[in-house]
Motif scaffolding. Sequence first.
Motif, PDB file in Angstrom:
ATOM      1  N   GLY B  70       0.803  -1.220   0.000  1.00  0.00           N
ATOM      2  CA  GLY B  70       0.000   0.000   0.000  1.00  0.00           C
ATOM      3  C   GLY B  70       0.833   1.265   0.000  1.00  0.00           C
ATOM      4  N   CYS B  71       2.011   1.227  -0.641  1.00  0.00           N
ATOM      5  CA  CYS B  71       2.906   2.381  -0.597  1.00  0.00           C
ATOM      6  C   CYS B  71       2.516   3.451  -1.604  1.00  0.00           C
ATOM      7  CB  CYS B  71       4.339   1.934  -0.851  1.00  0.00           C
ATOM      8  SG  CYS B  71       4.615   1.335  -2.520  1.00  0.00           S
ATOM      9  N   THR B  72       1.562   3.158  -2.508  1.00  0.00           N
ATOM     10  CA  THR B  72       1.052   4.075  -3.537  1.00  0.00           C
ATOM     11  C   THR B  72       2.098   4.504  -4.559  1.00  0.00           C
ATOM     12  OG1 THR B  72       1.399   6.163  -2.403  1.00  0.00           O
ATOM     13  CG2 THR B  72      -0.673   5.003  -1.948  1.00  0.00           C
ATOM     14  N   ALA B  73       3.199   3.746  -4.674  1.00  0.00           N
ATOM     15  CA  ALA B  73       4.178   4.087  -5.704  1.00  0.00           C
ATOM     16  C   ALA B  73       3.568   3.927  -7.094  1.00  0.00           C
ATOM     17  CB  ALA B  73       5.408   3.195  -5.582  1.00  0.00           C
ATOM     18  N   ALA B  77       3.111   6.654 -10.045  1.00  0.00           N
ATOM     19  CA  ALA B  77       3.800   6.445 -11.316  1.00  0.00           C
ATOM     20  C   ALA B  77       2.841   6.493 -12.493  1.00  0.00           C
ATOM     21  CB  ALA B  77       4.521   5.103 -11.301  1.00  0.00           C
ATOM     22  N   CYS B  78       1.572   6.221 -12.242  1.00  0.00           N
ATOM     23  CA  CYS B  78       0.634   6.091 -13.357  1.00  0.00           C
ATOM     24  C   CYS B  78       0.336   7.436 -13.989  1.00  0.00           C
ATOM     25  CB  CYS B  78      -0.662   5.450 -12.874  1.00  0.00           C
ATOM     26  SG  CYS B  78      -1.805   5.198 -14.232  1.00  0.00           S
ATOM     27  N   PRO B  79       0.466   7.538 -15.291  1.00  0.00           N
ATOM     28  CA  PRO B  79       0.205   8.826 -15.937  1.00  0.00           C
ATOM     29  C   PRO B  79      -1.276   9.160 -16.062  1.00  0.00           C
ATOM     30  CG  PRO B  79       1.345   7.296 -17.433  1.00  0.00           C
ATOM     31  CD  PRO B  79       0.934   6.526 -16.247  1.00  0.00           C
ATOM     32  N   ASN B  80      -2.161   8.184 -15.950  1.00  0.00           N
ATOM     33  CA  ASN B  80      -3.567   8.426 -16.260  1.00  0.00           C
ATOM     34  C   ASN B  80      -4.497   8.333 -15.066  1.00  0.00           C
ATOM     35  OD1 ASN B  80      -2.810   8.268 -19.046  1.00  0.00           O
ATOM     36  ND2 ASN B  80      -2.692   6.074 -18.685  1.00  0.00           N
ATOM     37  N   GLY B  81      -3.965   8.120 -13.885  1.00  0.00           N
ATOM     38  CA  GLY B  81      -4.854   7.912 -12.742  1.00  0.00           C
ATOM     39  C   GLY B  81      -5.595   6.602 -12.851  1.00  0.00           C
ATOM     40  N   HIS B 107      -8.530   0.822 -12.957  1.00  0.00           N
ATOM     41  CA  HIS B 107      -9.452   1.182 -14.048  1.00  0.00           C
ATOM     42  C   HIS B 107      -8.856   0.719 -15.363  1.00  0.00           C
ATOM     43  CE1 HIS B 107     -12.049   3.749 -11.587  1.00  0.00           C
ATOM     44  NE2 HIS B 107     -10.944   4.045 -10.937  1.00  0.00           N
ATOM     45  N   LEU B 108      -9.304  -0.427 -15.823  1.00  0.00           N
ATOM     46  CA  LEU B 108      -8.745  -0.958 -17.069  1.00  0.00           C
ATOM     47  C   LEU B 108      -9.045  -0.045 -18.252  1.00  0.00           C
ATOM     48  CD1 LEU B 108      -7.340  -3.178 -18.611  1.00  0.00           C
ATOM     49  CD2 LEU B 108      -9.437  -4.483 -18.619  1.00  0.00           C
ATOM     50  N   GLU B 109     -10.179   0.644 -18.176  1.00  0.00           N
ATOM     51  CA  GLU B 109     -10.548   1.478 -19.320  1.00  0.00           C
ATOM     52  C   GLU B 109      -9.635   2.687 -19.474  1.00  0.00           C
ATOM     53  OE1 GLU B 109     -12.162   1.330 -16.475  1.00  0.00           O
ATOM     54  OE2 GLU B 109     -13.409   3.075 -16.074  1.00  0.00           O
ATOM     55  N   LEU B 110      -8.895   3.042 -18.422  1.00  0.00           N
ATOM     56  CA  LEU B 110      -7.979   4.172 -18.528  1.00  0.00           C
ATOM     57  C   LEU B 110      -6.557   3.731 -18.813  1.00  0.00           C
ATOM     58  CD1 LEU B 110      -9.111   6.309 -15.466  1.00  0.00           C
ATOM     59  CD2 LEU B 110      -9.715   6.658 -17.829  1.00  0.00           C
ATOM     60  N   CYS B 111      -6.294   2.437 -18.655  1.00  0.00           N
ATOM     61  CA  CYS B 111      -4.919   1.969 -18.679  1.00  0.00           C
ATOM     62  C   CYS B 111      -4.368   1.969 -20.104  1.00  0.00           C
ATOM     63  CB  CYS B 111      -4.852   0.559 -18.103  1.00  0.00           C
ATOM     64  SG  CYS B 111      -3.186  -0.063 -17.952  1.00  0.00           S
ATOM     65  N   THR B 112      -3.125   2.424 -20.255  1.00  0.00           N
ATOM     66  CA  THR B 112      -2.480   2.394 -21.567  1.00  0.00           C
ATOM     67  C   THR B 112      -1.382   1.351 -21.644  1.00  0.00           C
ATOM     68  OG1 THR B 112      -0.988   4.115 -20.868  1.00  0.00           O
ATOM     69  CG2 THR B 112      -2.946   4.805 -22.053  1.00  0.00           C
TER      70      THR B 112
ATOM     71  N   GLU C  58       2.417  18.586 -20.146  1.00  0.00           N
ATOM     72  CA  GLU C  58       2.800  19.537 -19.118  1.00  0.00           C
ATOM     73  C   GLU C  58       2.346  19.107 -17.733  1.00  0.00           C
ATOM     74  OE1 GLU C  58       1.408  23.371 -20.316  1.00  0.00           O
ATOM     75  OE2 GLU C  58       2.464  23.214 -22.223  1.00  0.00           O
ATOM     76  N   SER C  59       1.358  18.210 -17.685  1.00  0.00           N
ATOM     77  CA  SER C  59       0.901  17.772 -16.368  1.00  0.00           C
ATOM     78  C   SER C  59       1.481  16.422 -15.989  1.00  0.00           C
ATOM     79  CB  SER C  59      -0.624  17.706 -16.347  1.00  0.00           C
ATOM     80  OG  SER C  59      -1.043  16.756 -17.274  1.00  0.00           O
ATOM     81  N   LEU C  60       2.367  15.886 -16.816  1.00  0.00           N
ATOM     82  CA  LEU C  60       2.933  14.579 -16.528  1.00  0.00           C
ATOM     83  C   LEU C  60       4.408  14.746 -16.153  1.00  0.00           C
ATOM     84  CD1 LEU C  60       1.428  12.551 -19.486  1.00  0.00           C
ATOM     85  CD2 LEU C  60       0.642  12.605 -17.143  1.00  0.00           C
ATOM     86  N   THR C  61       4.890  13.809 -15.335  1.00  0.00           N
ATOM     87  CA  THR C  61       6.291  13.903 -14.940  1.00  0.00           C
ATOM     88  C   THR C  61       7.181  13.445 -16.089  1.00  0.00           C
ATOM     89  OG1 THR C  61       6.403  11.660 -14.114  1.00  0.00           O
ATOM     90  CG2 THR C  61       5.623  13.331 -12.578  1.00  0.00           C
ATOM     91  N   TYR C  62       8.487  13.625 -15.890  1.00  0.00           N
ATOM     92  CA  TYR C  62       9.416  13.314 -16.967  1.00  0.00           C
ATOM     93  C   TYR C  62       9.471  11.828 -17.272  1.00  0.00           C
ATOM     94  CZ  TYR C  62      10.872  18.111 -16.712  1.00  0.00           C
ATOM     95  OH  TYR C  62      10.861  19.458 -16.741  1.00  0.00           O
ATOM     96  N   ARG C  63       9.106  10.992 -16.359  1.00  0.00           N
ATOM     97  CA  ARG C  63       9.010   9.571 -16.690  1.00  0.00           C
ATOM     98  C   ARG C  63       7.711   9.275 -17.421  1.00  0.00           C
ATOM     99  NH1 ARG C  63      12.917   6.610 -14.337  1.00  0.00           N
ATOM    100  NH2 ARG C  63      13.672   7.395 -12.362  1.00  0.00           N
ATOM    101  N   GLN C  64       6.669   9.995 -17.022  1.00  0.00           N
ATOM    102  CA  GLN C  64       5.342   9.639 -17.537  1.00  0.00           C
ATOM    103  C   GLN C  64       5.078  10.131 -18.949  1.00  0.00           C
ATOM    104  OE1 GLN C  64       2.873  11.314 -14.548  1.00  0.00           O
ATOM    105  NE2 GLN C  64       2.896   9.498 -13.248  1.00  0.00           N
ATOM    106  N   PHE C  65       5.643  11.298 -19.311  1.00  0.00           N
ATOM    107  CA  PHE C  65       5.172  11.902 -20.560  1.00  0.00           C
ATOM    108  C   PHE C  65       5.653  11.136 -21.787  1.00  0.00           C
ATOM    109  CE2 PHE C  65       8.316  14.154 -23.122  1.00  0.00           C
ATOM    110  CZ  PHE C  65       9.432  14.119 -22.324  1.00  0.00           C
ATOM    111  N   ILE C  66       6.637  10.247 -21.615  1.00  0.00           N
ATOM    112  CA  ILE C  66       7.197   9.579 -22.792  1.00  0.00           C
ATOM    113  C   ILE C  66       6.175   8.677 -23.468  1.00  0.00           C
ATOM    114  CG2 ILE C  66       8.920   7.889 -23.496  1.00  0.00           C
ATOM    115  CD1 ILE C  66      10.786   9.144 -21.481  1.00  0.00           C
TER     116      ILE C  66
END
Lengths: 367, 158, 371
Positions: B70-73, B77-81, B107-112, C58-66
Amino acid sequence: MFEVYDLSFMWSLSNITQTINSWLNQTFSPTWALIFEMVIVGICVISLFAILGLVLVLMERKVSAWMQIRLGPNRVGPKGMLQSFADTLKLLVKEGLTPNGADKFLFNLAPFIAMIVAMLLMAPIAFARDFKMWDMNIGVLYVTAVSSISVISILMAGWASNNKYSLMGAMRSGAQIVSYELSAGLAILSIVVLTGSLNLNDIIQSQANGWWIFKGHIPVLISFVIFIIAVTAETNRAPFDLAEAESELTAGFHTEYSGMKFALFFLAEYVNVFIVCAIGATLFLGGWMPFHIGNWQGFNHIMDYIPSSIWFFGKTFFLIFLIMWFRWTFPRLRIDQLLNLEWKYLLPISMFNIILVTAMAILGWHF
Amino acid sequence: MFIVKYIKEVWSAIKSLLIGMRRTGYYFTHHKEIITQQYPDNRDTLNLPERFKGEVVMPHDEKNEHRCTGCTACELACPNGTIKVITKFDISPEGKKKKAIDKLVYHLELCTMCNLCVIACPSDAIVMAQTFEHSVFDRSKLTKILNNPGSKIMDGVE
Amino acid sequence: MVEEIGTTTEGDLIINVGPQHPATHGVLHLVITLNGETVKKVEPHLGYIHRSIEKMCESLTYRQFIYVTSRMDYLSSHINNHGCALCVEKGLQIEVPARAQVIRVIMDELTRIASHELWWGAMAMDIGAFTPFFHAFRERESINDIMEETCGARLTMNYMVPGGVMIDIHPNFQKKVKDFIAFYRTKMNESDELLTGNIIFQNRMKGVGLLSKEDAISFGCTGPTARGSGLNCDIRKLYPYEIYNSVTFEEVLETSGDSLARYMVRLREIKQSINIIEQLIDNIPEGDFQAKTKAVLKLPKGEFYSRVETARGEFGVYIVSEGGTTPYRIKFRSPGFANLSALDHMARGSKLGDLVAMMGTLDLVIPDIDR
């Protein structure tokens, strides 16, 4: 000049037709008998149309698939044989839209004209020994004349759709068909010159001792090649499919058509392909005439045992396959190149060729 | 010579066309070259590579235990929430409060399928699964809770 | 009637090619003014697939925007990711391990081959030959399988990360790549047999869509489009990144500037890419596949620009940093946009059929143009 081979008579379809004819004439008055015969012929033509459409569509899809390293239709029925039935069903239940700005009468008329032209062209073709609808003495002239009407249906469809793509497709097609008729006509003429007859039956009979493509040396071979190129263009098939030109004009003259009206255009295209190939087979490959080599009596007799209808359809489908092969290999020409090809290459070559053929016919240099 | 040039031109043109037809003719007659994969039929023999990124899953062992602290890393890290970690406080047998996950909502529908969460996870609690048939009739079915009901954190995972 | 070209008069036909049209491979919308069959003007209308990727970054970190940049030019997603990773590395002054550099270059070149293969098939379809499309896809599938095994995805891999690559290569990678090259060599002459040598194709391509070297410069064309006009603009040669200065390859140039030249450039580039891969595939050095980086990347305050050569041309990444974890402003220089701008100039006075062929040779990827 030609001998008659009676050996394959037992296979002949003419027995059936004669039996029906005599029975009808005995039972009814001659007028009614003629009417009944016409009805039977009409039903036969329509069912032949349906069968041809189904078979040729499936054949095209399979040929294209195998050339494109795909499997092709393989879901409906055994090995996908019923795929074209499914396609037809889909087109039948689809709504036939007529666009708002279209000229409704012409828009709805055009597919039927395309179809009627294709039907009319069936008349003089001999499908087997003594098996044809109308034994007319100007068969070749009839075919060339009637096939010119098909351009009207395309122009009508393109103009009435009130769509710029359709209009451009129709205009392209008009220029194309009118030009290519010249060299197709000249190629046909070379056989007429050699045979001395416009009757398709006489032309077939003249090939009893060898098909024209073998008897006529290089000039007839050249006319055969020109004929194939010209009819490919006349039927709007790739590489001359400028009237449809998918990547340029979406679908050309039938962009606005859907449902059964589209299916009629589609069917007419395939039936036209069948008919021009049948004409090609009749003129150059001897129609239903079996393959004979000079004096090899034994070989010729074996060939005679194969029914004449099989010979006819075999040759026709070989030519159809050739045309399909073109379609799935070559890129499309541009409109000016298309006309250049006709006026700068095919027409001079076929004009020069017809002189050669005439000289050959006069001097009797063919076999 | 004009005529010779003309004939040569025509001949080379025809030859180039015949070469193309030979190639398509070869494929027409050689059906072993066909590469079509009949997908739904070959489902049983379908071998997806082990690295294939299909969806994020949380592996559980036979005792219904996972490795997530549960560290929320992953959430960070997720770009899309895509991932939402909902934590709770477990009371350990010694009476100490310990942070643990209540739900890990995915949320699978948001996952890339960018794999950033899997890389970010310090305890290798989530991995990419090879499933790829994600179609459902209702969008809510795409929101998944990765931890099994009643699951606990594995011993020794901090 | 040269003076008429470029002006709209009564009787001109204005047709909309797109946004739904078989020739545009996406949602490009061209408003074409035609005089009969002759093109008088081409006006591209953009924005149908605009997703504001630059603003999103612009709202993503440098790891995320790639990962977002894979969605721009999806046919060279590796190379796009590579450009972004390079820019971030430049800002943080990370030294990328030698192994990662070699892997990155091999992946880039594989992507280039796959992209050019797909282009070859699509281009053949544009001029009416349908069969090459499927043959091209067979080769591309083999590359996609290699990518899938190592990166875990077929199209949007997200394999390049700041400091190296995300995962080490799969144990089978080298063998698979060598198998692919052996397979590819047996199928290589197919493109010549089916299209390049074909007389119809030659006539369709030769002398149409002329773009002079000066025009290519002034329109900002890059990549094979400009190299077909004789402009040496290969970023791999001019500003070598990674290990491109230590491999031997030739910058492909054609001077005639017509559609055929652009076509030939791409076909010859495939051979150069294979050449590069063959030099590297047996010489992947041992070591780390990723440099040690901090958990949270913060670029120092300033402006950073890096460029890479994608399959379509120069792809530039311009980052303005205020020192935070996310970029203050980001700008991508996508090759497709500049190449498209030359279309009007090239197409004027040619036939409609040629316009479609020209669009094919420009190798447009619409999400790359719109972003």
